[in-house]
Motif scaffolding. Structure first.
Motif, PDB file in Angstrom:
ATOM      1  N   UNK B  63       0.821  -1.220   0.000  1.00 14.95           N
ATOM      2  CA  UNK B  63       0.000   0.000   0.000  1.00 14.95           C
ATOM      3  C   UNK B  63       0.853   1.268   0.000  1.00 14.95           C
ATOM      4  N   UNK B  64       2.133   1.127   0.341  1.00 18.42           N
ATOM      5  CA  UNK B  64       2.995   2.320   0.343  1.00 18.42           C
ATOM      6  C   UNK B  64       2.987   2.972  -1.038  1.00 18.42           C
ATOM      7  N   UNK B  65       2.878   2.145  -2.075  1.00 13.78           N
ATOM      8  CA  UNK B  65       2.752   2.711  -3.405  1.00 13.78           C
ATOM      9  C   UNK B  65       1.292   2.860  -3.817  1.00 13.78           C
ATOM     10  N   UNK B  66       0.538   1.782  -3.704  1.00  6.08           N
ATOM     11  CA  UNK B  66      -0.825   1.789  -4.241  1.00  6.08           C
ATOM     12  C   UNK B  66      -1.714   2.824  -3.562  1.00  6.08           C
ATOM     13  N   UNK B  67      -1.564   2.948  -2.265  1.00  9.74           N
ATOM     14  CA  UNK B  67      -2.480   3.835  -1.541  1.00  9.74           C
ATOM     15  C   UNK B  67      -1.814   5.156  -1.182  1.00  9.74           C
ATOM     16  N   UNK B  68      -0.554   5.063  -0.750  1.00 11.89           N
ATOM     17  CA  UNK B  68       0.098   6.292  -0.280  1.00 11.89           C
ATOM     18  C   UNK B  68       0.987   6.949  -1.348  1.00 11.89           C
ATOM     19  N   UNK B  69       1.148   6.275  -2.480  1.00 14.41           N
ATOM     20  CA  UNK B  69       1.852   6.867  -3.613  1.00 14.41           C
ATOM     21  C   UNK B  69       3.339   7.085  -3.412  1.00 14.41           C
ATOM     22  N   UNK B  81       1.758  -8.431  -3.247  1.00 20.04           N
ATOM     23  CA  UNK B  81       0.360  -8.858  -3.341  1.00 20.04           C
ATOM     24  C   UNK B  81       0.239 -10.368  -3.423  1.00 20.04           C
ATOM     25  N   UNK B  82       1.029 -10.999  -4.284  1.00 21.41           N
ATOM     26  CA  UNK B  82       0.846 -12.445  -4.380  1.00 21.41           C
ATOM     27  C   UNK B  82       1.390 -13.157  -3.149  1.00 21.41           C
ATOM     28  N   UNK B  83       2.469 -12.606  -2.586  1.00 24.01           N
ATOM     29  CA  UNK B  83       2.968 -13.206  -1.339  1.00 24.01           C
ATOM     30  C   UNK B  83       1.914 -13.098  -0.232  1.00 24.01           C
ATOM     31  N   UNK B  84       1.183 -11.984  -0.230  1.00 26.41           N
ATOM     32  CA  UNK B  84       0.127 -11.793   0.789  1.00 26.41           C
ATOM     33  C   UNK B  84      -0.949 -12.859   0.636  1.00 26.41           C
ATOM     34  N   UNK B  85      -1.299 -13.159  -0.607  1.00 28.82           N
ATOM     35  CA  UNK B  85      -2.343 -14.171  -0.824  1.00 28.82           C
ATOM     36  C   UNK B  85      -1.846 -15.559  -0.390  1.00 28.82           C
ATOM     37  N   UNK B  86      -0.627 -15.897  -0.820  1.00 32.73           N
ATOM     38  CA  UNK B  86      -0.090 -17.221  -0.450  1.00 32.73           C
ATOM     39  C   UNK B  86      -0.009 -17.327   1.070  1.00 32.73           C
ATOM     40  N   UNK B  87       0.469 -16.262   1.686  1.00 33.71           N
ATOM     41  CA  UNK B  87       0.670 -16.285   3.128  1.00 33.71           C
ATOM     42  C   UNK B  87      -0.649 -16.490   3.885  1.00 33.71           C
ATOM     43  N   UNK B 133      -7.633 -10.894  -3.913  1.00 39.05           N
ATOM     44  CA  UNK B 133      -7.656 -11.675  -5.151  1.00 39.05           C
ATOM     45  C   UNK B 133      -8.209 -10.809  -6.294  1.00 39.05           C
ATOM     46  N   UNK B 134      -9.233 -10.024  -5.983  1.00 33.01           N
ATOM     47  CA  UNK B 134      -9.786  -9.115  -6.999  1.00 33.01           C
ATOM     48  C   UNK B 134      -8.709  -8.147  -7.516  1.00 33.01           C
ATOM     49  N   UNK B 135      -7.890  -7.671  -6.588  1.00 30.03           N
ATOM     50  CA  UNK B 135      -6.793  -6.757  -6.942  1.00 30.03           C
ATOM     51  C   UNK B 135      -5.866  -7.402  -7.960  1.00 30.03           C
ATOM     52  N   UNK B 136      -5.472  -8.627  -7.638  1.00 34.21           N
ATOM     53  CA  UNK B 136      -4.535  -9.326  -8.520  1.00 34.21           C
ATOM     54  C   UNK B 136      -5.177  -9.555  -9.887  1.00 34.21           C
ATOM     55  N   UNK B 137      -6.473  -9.888  -9.859  1.00 33.45           N
ATOM     56  CA  UNK B 137      -7.189 -10.107 -11.115  1.00 33.45           C
ATOM     57  C   UNK B 137      -7.190  -8.817 -11.959  1.00 33.45           C
ATOM     58  N   UNK B 146      -9.376   0.137 -11.069  1.00 36.68           N
ATOM     59  CA  UNK B 146      -9.961  -0.816 -10.109  1.00 36.68           C
ATOM     60  C   UNK B 146      -8.893  -1.325  -9.143  1.00 36.68           C
ATOM     61  N   UNK B 147      -7.663  -1.469  -9.626  1.00 39.00           N
ATOM     62  CA  UNK B 147      -6.578  -1.922  -8.746  1.00 39.00           C
ATOM     63  C   UNK B 147      -6.468  -0.960  -7.560  1.00 39.00           C
ATOM     64  N   UNK B 148      -6.518   0.328  -7.893  1.00 38.10           N
ATOM     65  CA  UNK B 148      -6.390   1.346  -6.850  1.00 38.10           C
ATOM     66  C   UNK B 148      -7.546   1.260  -5.851  1.00 38.10           C
ATOM     67  N   UNK B 149      -8.761   1.159  -6.417  1.00 36.98           N
ATOM     68  CA  UNK B 149      -9.944   1.094  -5.538  1.00 36.98           C
ATOM     69  C   UNK B 149      -9.861  -0.134  -4.626  1.00 36.98           C
ATOM     70  N   UNK B 150      -9.620  -1.296  -5.247  1.00 35.19           N
ATOM     71  CA  UNK B 150      -9.607  -2.524  -4.446  1.00 35.19           C
ATOM     72  C   UNK B 150      -8.437  -2.537  -3.462  1.00 35.19           C
TER      73      UNK B 150
END
Ligand code: SF4
Lengths: 180, 372
Positions: B63-69, B81-87, B133-137, B146-150
């Protein structure tokens, strides 16, 4: 509607363990599982020492933490005050075991349900006494309806000096103990 | 990619070990676990906490990039993101094995108890995973808006999920050592620490794998090293004050829990594995940012991760080894707990699975896109 409770005169307990066995017989439990236990402790200093025994089981709290933490409502409280477990809803998370301040829950390894004293719910509504009460040779436990002013338990509660376990936890237990 | 092949084999072996442990738990249930009526939660809960907190930590880092830029962190976002899902999936696996009757979980939907922190934990983590998962999709579909929103929704859901994880313990008034409002904050700190450490390991390995690697590790690693340093300091700071206040206050239960760690049955594990590995060694390695090397950062991250795992285990056990004082004046003995081989195998298997699937995604997704 009846509100069931129990009075325990622990000073009369001899530690024979008949209450534990009677409960195990009633619920067909394996030897390693018990819904009630006896807490032993030594009191005083030599030569004036005493061995004190306190029977402990589910306190059927009026504000039961085990019920509040149960994620599926598997632990529920009947209108007569008895706290029970609906096995089919239990996911076996054991949060109730962690949340109970009395350590009253024991895991049934076969069913994977944290079990506990049921106050013999189906029997007491038919007027029977729980076997831990009826089997005790010294009448350590008295079971009855706390709403009925003429019940034996209410009369005893009115005359004697009693206490509850861990009242500071706010669980409002339905088991009272006679002060020694 | 020789080392990747080696790591795949090693991680497969670790997973195999985990599968044996999982099989034993499924067949013999609680009998192969170290848990008892006095200590109902053991190492599998600690494993779950480790992965569940790590997942949110990775999300927060992304989120440091996606949300806080913060542009500098842009290169790590997709991998985070994918590591977060696997984890989080590994975490679900661990708790699934810990649950005695997992098939009854549908009652979470049909008979929800909103006063239960575990109900909220399940719900918030499900929402969190869904949006993740929606983000990754959407990344896959190149739909940046949508990536930003999700991502924003996921960060909120993740923060709620991990802080609620803290409140699962913070709510347990029968266990004073856990109880209190500090727990949600503590879990956020541990999440950040774990997330930063996992990303350092990922990017340090990618740097090693160059020229095939495309990790942008050169620029990122020192930054991540500094972040890890701050999180380790925050973690140590929290532990110091939490434990010293617990000892100083002599509140029943809280005091005994702290004693379990400081001088009781968990003292060796606390001083060596938690204070040593999660705090002291990483501090020593990370204290001078000018001297950072990839190797140093990699070791600091690996060691702090091991320390964090033991910190979770210590935390879970300390609240239970201190016995409940039911009868006033009782002389109490510590409860006993020993992690069993089945529990260790799940921990090893979970880490193996994290490595294996990370490598798989790396090769399948990042390498193929880099090649294209
Ligand atoms: S004594 Fe424990 S198990 Fe019984 S109702 Fe109270 S909290 Fe629940």
């Amino acid at each position: 509607m009846a509100k069931y409770g129990m009075l325990i005169d622990a000073g009369r307990c001899t530690g024979c363990g008949a209450c534990r066995i009677a409960c195990q017989m009633q619920w067909q439990l394996p030897p390693e599982i018990a819904y009630n236990r006896l807490e032993h402790r030594e009191k005083g200093t030599y030569p004036k020492v005493k061995w004190e025994i306190t029977p402990v089981q589910c306190q059927h709290c009026d504000n039961p933490p085990c019920l509040h933490v149960c994620p599926t409502g598997a632990t529920y409280k009947r209108s007569d005050g008895i706290v029970l477990i609906d096995h089919k809803k239990c996911i076996g998370c054991k949060y109730c075991m962690v949340a109970c301040p009395y350590g009253a829950r024991t895991l049934d390894h076969e069913k994977m349900v944290p079990e506990k004293c049921r106050f013999c719910a189906d029997y007491v509504v038919q007027g029977q006494q729980p076997p831990c009460v009826s089997t005790c040779m010294n009448e350590v436990r008295v079971f009855g309806d706390l709403e009925d002013p003429n019940s034996k338990i209410n009369k005893l509660l009115a005359t004697g000096s009693v206490y509850q376990l861990l009242p500071e936890r706010g669980t409002q237990p339905r088991i009272y103990y006679v002060k020694r | 990619m020789d080392s990747a092949v080696t790591w795949k084999r090693v991680s497969l072996l670790m997973m195999l070990l985990g599968a044996v442990g999982a099989g034993a738990i499924l067949l013999f249930g609680e009998d192969v676990l170290g848990t008892t009526d006095g200590v109902p939660w053991g190492s599998l809960i600690a494993t779950y906490l480790f992965f569940a907190a790590a997942s949110v930590g990775l999300t927060l880092m992304a989120s440091l990039w996606y949300v806080f830029g913060v542009e500098a962190f842009k290169p790590l976002t997709k991998r985070a993101l994918y590591l977060a899902i696997i984890s989080v999936l590994m975490g679900f696996g661990a708790i699934g094995l810990e649950l005695g009757r997992p098939l009854n979980m549908f009652w979470l939907i049909f008979s929800p108890n909103f006063s239960s922190a575990i109900w909220w934990m399940g719900t918030l983590y499900a929402v969190y995973l869904g949006f993740r998962i929606l983000c990754v999709y959407c990344i896959y579909k190149n739909d940046e808006r949508k990536v930003l929103t999700f991502s924003r929704i996921t960060v909120v859901a993740g923060l709620l999920a991990v802080s609620n994880l803290g409140s699962v313990f913070g709510n347990a008034q029968a266990r004073p050592f856990w109880q209190g409002a500090a727990m949600p904050i503590y879990f956020i700190i541990v999440a950040l620490l774990t997330g930063a450490a996992i990303l350092i390991i990922t990017f340090a390995m990618l740097e090693k794998a160059k020229p095939l690697g495309s990790g942008n590790g050169e620029a990122l690693l020192p930054l991540l090293g500094r972040l890890l340093l701050y999180f380790v300091v925050a973690f140590g700071f929290f532990k110091f004050w939490y434990l010293s206040n617990s000892i100083y206050g002599v509140n029943p239960g809280t005091y005994e829990g702290a004693k379990v760690l400081l001088s009781g049955p968990l003292s060796l594990q606390f001083w060596v594995m938690e204070v040593g590995l999660a705090i002291m060694v990483p501090l020593f390695l990370l204290a001078r940012p000018n001297s950072y090397t990839n190797g140093k950062l990699l070791w600091a991250a690996l060691i702090s991760l091991a320390g964090v795992f033991f910190a979770h285990q210590n935390f879970v056990l300390a609240g239970q080894l201190a016995p409940l004082q039911v009868i006033p004046g009782d002389t109490l003995m510590y409860q006993q707990y020993q992690a069993m081989p089945a529990e260790w195998s799940i921990i090893i298997g979970g880490i193996g699975a994290l490595i294996y699937f990370s490598l798989w995604v790396e090769q399948k997704y990042f390498r193929s896109t880099a090649a294209a």
